[in-house]
Design an enzyme around this catalytic site. Structure first.
Site, PDB file in Angstrom:
ATOM      1  N   ASP A  95      27.286   6.809  64.998  1.00 54.79           N
ATOM      2  CA  ASP A  95      28.040   6.981  66.239  1.00 54.79           C
ATOM      3  C   ASP A  95      27.054   7.257  67.368  1.00 54.79           C
ATOM      4  OD1 ASP A  95      27.459   9.512  65.148  1.00 54.79           O
ATOM      5  OD2 ASP A  95      29.127  10.452  66.208  1.00 54.79           O
ATOM      6  N   ASP A 120      30.894  11.397  63.273  1.00 57.12           N
ATOM      7  CA  ASP A 120      29.889  11.350  62.213  1.00 57.12           C
ATOM      8  C   ASP A 120      30.516  11.006  60.866  1.00 57.12           C
ATOM      9  OD1 ASP A 120      27.685  11.939  63.805  1.00 57.12           O
ATOM     10  OD2 ASP A 120      27.987  14.098  63.624  1.00 57.12           O
ATOM     11  N   ASP A 154      43.089  33.229  54.197  1.00 61.92           N
ATOM     12  CA  ASP A 154      42.280  34.119  53.373  1.00 61.92           C
ATOM     13  C   ASP A 154      40.928  34.288  54.058  1.00 61.92           C
ATOM     14  OD1 ASP A 154      41.194  35.526  51.066  1.00 61.92           O
ATOM     15  OD2 ASP A 154      42.833  34.609  49.941  1.00 61.92           O
ATOM     16  N   ASP A 155      39.944  34.823  53.349  1.00 62.45           N
ATOM     17  CA  ASP A 155      38.633  35.002  53.945  1.00 62.45           C
ATOM     18  C   ASP A 155      37.952  33.669  54.225  1.00 62.45           C
ATOM     19  OD1 ASP A 155      38.805  37.741  54.023  1.00 62.45           O
ATOM     20  OD2 ASP A 155      37.919  38.010  52.046  1.00 62.45           O
ATOM     21  N   GLY A 178      38.750  28.744  61.169  1.00 56.78           N
ATOM     22  CA  GLY A 178      37.803  28.676  62.264  1.00 56.78           C
ATOM     23  C   GLY A 178      37.494  30.051  62.819  1.00 56.78           C
ATOM     24  N   HIS A 179      36.931  30.057  64.011  1.00 57.69           N
ATOM     25  CA  HIS A 179      36.535  31.306  64.663  1.00 57.69           C
ATOM     26  C   HIS A 179      36.707  31.135  66.164  1.00 57.69           C
ATOM     27  CE1 HIS A 179      34.383  35.128  65.148  1.00 57.69           C
ATOM     28  NE2 HIS A 179      33.787  34.549  66.191  1.00 57.69           N
ATOM     29  N   CYS A 207      31.638  41.074  66.719  1.00 59.82           N
ATOM     30  CA  CYS A 207      33.024  40.786  66.352  1.00 59.82           C
ATOM     31  C   CYS A 207      34.008  41.386  67.345  1.00 59.82           C
ATOM     32  CB  CYS A 207      33.323  41.296  64.940  1.00 59.82           C
ATOM     33  SG  CYS A 207      32.955  40.065  63.671  1.00 59.82           S
ATOM     34  N   ASP A 236      29.843  19.844  65.304  1.00 56.65           N
ATOM     35  CA  ASP A 236      29.567  19.575  66.715  1.00 56.65           C
ATOM     36  C   ASP A 236      30.198  20.675  67.549  1.00 56.65           C
ATOM     37  OD1 ASP A 236      28.089  17.117  67.599  1.00 56.65           O
ATOM     38  OD2 ASP A 236      29.413  16.202  66.109  1.00 56.65           O
ATOM     39  N   LYS A 249      35.828  38.823  69.532  1.00 57.19           N
ATOM     40  CA  LYS A 249      36.802  37.877  68.987  1.00 57.19           C
ATOM     41  C   LYS A 249      38.096  37.908  69.793  1.00 57.19           C
ATOM     42  CE  LYS A 249      37.338  37.624  64.516  1.00 57.19           C
ATOM     43  NZ  LYS A 249      37.499  37.963  63.091  1.00 57.19           N
TER      44      LYS A 249
END
Length: 758
Positions: A633, A495, A454-455, A545-546, A422, A472, A425
């Site tokens: 696709d 997709d 939030d989480d 997201g991350h 982490c 993807d 990040k």
């Protein structure tokens, strides 16, 4: 895609080049030969091919092909490890150091260089912009010239008066070169060339007023011999349909009007606050540095060197390239730029349409076919420097040269040892600022998203609806993070659309190359701005997201869609007798493999990028209206791989007609050159499913059915009775190359078999 010369050094400075002019191609070449670790170079240009002014007359006359007279900017940017933003600049924010572009987020810079050329001055003449074809911008002129060539075939035998406004070297060359080409075309079509009439209109007392008297006499003679009627001392004050209004009261009729008057700059330059001369050109000092903004440089036609005024000529832009590159490097390193004094005289070689030229230098002049051959040799030699780029096998040292200030040095020291886990990040402050700049679409079924972080995100499903989930993620293959974000989002949504679902929400996953905090923020914003734009178009909410720092740019999305279970399209629904329809052309895998090797034309990649940015949403809706029974696709496994999946799941055989399969421009050329995607060998293993593999393999298009696609089209089966209407609707909806590519057959053996016809 990573340029061959790019290092993993963290980015601390942004150098932005506006325009792909003669000076900037030299800058790119030099930064490719000697990279500056820590400097991110970005070229912003609306065209992927930049013309060389010295060869344009020969191109117009028919002596050169398009590729002979143009430099392909995409391979040059790849060589330089530079980002290439294909965009139109609309303005500058010099205080915040931003370049505003049409249809995309602004680009930030630490150092800016402008080499955008100029256009003939026509805004001041009523009617000129409506009725004349200016020689610049060149791309627009070339398009107009192609229309004129088409008219030549249609007008064969009919009177045709072409008028060129402008008596300088450019106007005289244009009159003679267009006459040479058009007369030859008319003769080839069996028409009388004498029906073509050329006129040259100038407000000066002689042609080529900036050249010596002997040159003027030579061209006066040549124009007379060629039957070009010259109107001297005619100042155009208005242009009407089919007629020039000139002082002192003269009128000149025309059928086609070409405009080659004095140069005019882009109006947004002065609006930005840059100090300009009385004509609007950027005032620069002897170092090519703006006299009002030291962090801005300018070269070529757009620049006015205070101490060394010179005519607007491509030769000066060429000569300014090396000192411009040197001074940009100096400033990026925190050093003072160096003065540059251009030559006072230069050799000018002016073509006469046929392979003949006139030389001019100071009071000296000469003419002859040997001078055209000299000009041809000089021009081709210069072009080879940018068309035949050297191989760069060894990566340069990863040391960062572009510090230049204490703040940069501090940021570099902090990036020397990056944490994993982490600790890798992207910082919360950077992320918060980026998210504040984005405007994701809001949906009532998103209970917790980016509006109330939030989480985790919290969403709801409507009664009777099922969730469709997909993910993807891939590394960047294109050096524009905004466009990469758009393509990756389209790819991820494929997709969802292929299953007949509507996307609801998306989670983003991004890795951003190491860099100073502001540089990481800018690249993350460009990336997410492109993705969010595509998500919003399909009413998909970005809910979280991350992000993390890593050696290279990569991006993906986890997308959730909604569909009624009984309306979901699956791979297992093929029925014998149905036809197979493909909505997009193939070839992205081979083309981008070639792009990495700098062996793909920029126009090919431009077309591929445009195709990858076309959403599959409307195609999926069209297939549902035409009773499609299955859909997928076409992505990494290629056309054959995805068709095999469908045939196996459905218990049927299928047939592909190679002649019908649409291909992206250049894909067949790169396959012929043996350039294939690194995934191709794995995809080719599926050839065991081809019933007639030996016959199929003899067709040169055969490798493309294994080509892995990024953001490819949809492959669907529809009843034969629906095929014609379905294809027509798809083409009207924007899928211009949608076509029937095959059919579904009854299973003939124990295993599914695909027959590939030529």
């Amino acid at each position: 895609m990573r340029g061959v010369n790019r290092t993993d050094a963290p980015v601390v400075k942004d150098l932005v080049l506006l325009g792909g002019g003669h000076s900037h191609v030299a800058v790119l070449k030099r930064f490719g030969m000697e990279p500056m670790p820590g400097v991110r170079v970005t070229l912003i240009c609306k065209d992927v091919n930049t013309p060389y002014s010295g060869m344009l007359p020969g191109f117009i006359a028919g002596h050169y092909q398009f590729d002979d007279a143009h430099i392909d900017l995409r391979p040059l940017c790849n060589f330089a490890g530079a980002q290439f933003y294909q965009a139109t600049v609309t303005g500058l924010d010099l205080k915040n150091r931003l370049v505003h572009c049409a249809g995309r987020p602004p680009a930030s810079f630490d150092l800016l260089s402008i080499n955008i050329g100029s256009t003939p001055r026509a805004r001041d003449i009523p009617g000129a912009l409506q009725h004349a074809l200016p020689v610049k911008p060149i791309d627009r002129f070339i398009s107009g010239w192609e229309n004129i060539l088409a008219q030549a075939r249609e007008r064969a035998g009919k009177p045709w008066r072409i008028v060129v406004v402008g008596g300088g070297a450019g106007g005289v060359e244009l009159a003679l070169c267009t006459q040479h080409r058009l007369r030859r075309l008319l003769a080839e079509s069996g028409a009388k060339p004498d029906t073509l009439e050329h006129h040259l209109v100038t407000d000066s007392a002689t042609v080529l007023p900036t050249h010596n008297a002997r040159v003027q006499r030579i061209f006066t003679r040549i124009l007379g011999e060629r039957g070009v009627r010259v109107h001297l001392n005619h100042r155009v004050v208005e242009v009407k349909a089919g007629e020039l209004i000139c002082q002192p009261g003269e009128r000149v009729a025309f059928d086609t009007l070409l405009w080659v008057t004095n140069a005019s700059p882009a109006p947004w330059l002065a609006d930005a606050g840059l100090q300009t001369d009385d004509q609007g050109f950027v005032l620069v000092n002897d170092c090519l540095q703006s006299v009002s903004h030291p962090h801005v440089f300018a070269a070529g036609d757009i620049a006015a060197v205070v101490n060394h005024p010179r005519p607007k000529s491509g030769v000066f832009a060429v000569r300014q390239g090396p000192p411009l590159a040197r001074n940009l490097r100096q400033v990026l390193n925190g050093l003072a730029p160096e003065s540059f004094a251009p030559q006072t005289q230069f050799l000018s070689l002016i073509s006469t349409g046929d392979q003949y030229a006139v030389a001019s230098r100071g009071p000296w002049a000469a003419e002859g076919a040997n001078l055209w051959r000299l000009k041809d040799w000089i021009d081709r030699r210069w072009m080879r420097k940018y068309q035949e780029l050297p191989e760069m096998n060894a990566a340069p040292p990863a040391a960062v040269a572009a510090t230049g200030d204490a703040a940069s040095s501090q940021e570099i020291s902090s990036t020397a040892m990056r944490c994993g886990g982490c600790g890798a990040k992207v910082g919360s402050d950077v992320l918060s600022r980026v998210l504040q700049r984005l405007k994701p679409v809001a949906r009532p079924d998103i209970l917790i998203g980016l509006d109330a972080p939030d989480d985790a995100a919290l969403t709801t499903l409507a009664p009777g609806m099922a969730a469709v989930q997909t993910v993807d993620f891939f590394r960047s293959f294109i050096n524009d993070p905004y466009v990469f974000g758009r393509i990756a989002a389209n790819h991820a949504l494929g997709d969802i659309f292929a299953m007949g679902a509507e996307p609801q929400s998306a989670l983003a996953i991004a890795t951003i190359p190491y860099g100073a905090e502001g540089k990481v923020e800018e690249q993350l914003f460009q990336l997410l701005a492109g993705a969010v734009e595509v998500l919003n178009e399909s009413h998909t909410a970005l809910v979280g997201g991350h992000s993390a720092e890593a050696p290279e740019l990569a991006f993906g999305l986890s997308v959730t869609g909604l569909v009624a279970p009984d309306r979901a399209l699956r791979k297992g629904g093929l029925k014998a007798g149905e036809v197979l329809i493909l909505t997009k052309p193939l070839g992205t895998g081979t083309l981008f493999a070639a792009d990495m090797r700098r062996r793909a034309k920029g126009a090919w990649i431009e077309a591929a990028v445009a195709s990858m940015q076309v959403s599959n949403r409307k195609a999926a809706q069209c297939f549902l209206r035409h009773r499609a029974t299955t859909c997928t696709d076409v992505t990494g496994f290629g056309l054959l791989g995805h068709l095999v999946e469908m045939a196996k799941a459905s218990g049927v055989d299928a047939e592909i007609q190679l002649a019908q399969v649409p291909l992206l421009a250049g894909a067949l050329e790169t396959v012929r050159a043996g350039i294939l995607s690194s995934l191709q060998p794995q995809n080719v293993r599926l050839r065991r499913a081809i019933a007639n593999v030996e016959e199929a393999a003899r067709d040169e298009r055969y490798p493309l059915i294994f080509d892995p696609q990024t953001a490819g089209g949809l492959l669907a089966s529809v009843p034969a009775s629906e095929a014609a209407a379905c294809v027509a609707e798809l083409q009207q909806a924007g899928y211009a190359q949608a076509v029937v590519v095959g059919a579904v057959r009854e299973r003939a053996g124990d295993e599914c078999a695909i027959t590939v016809r030529g």
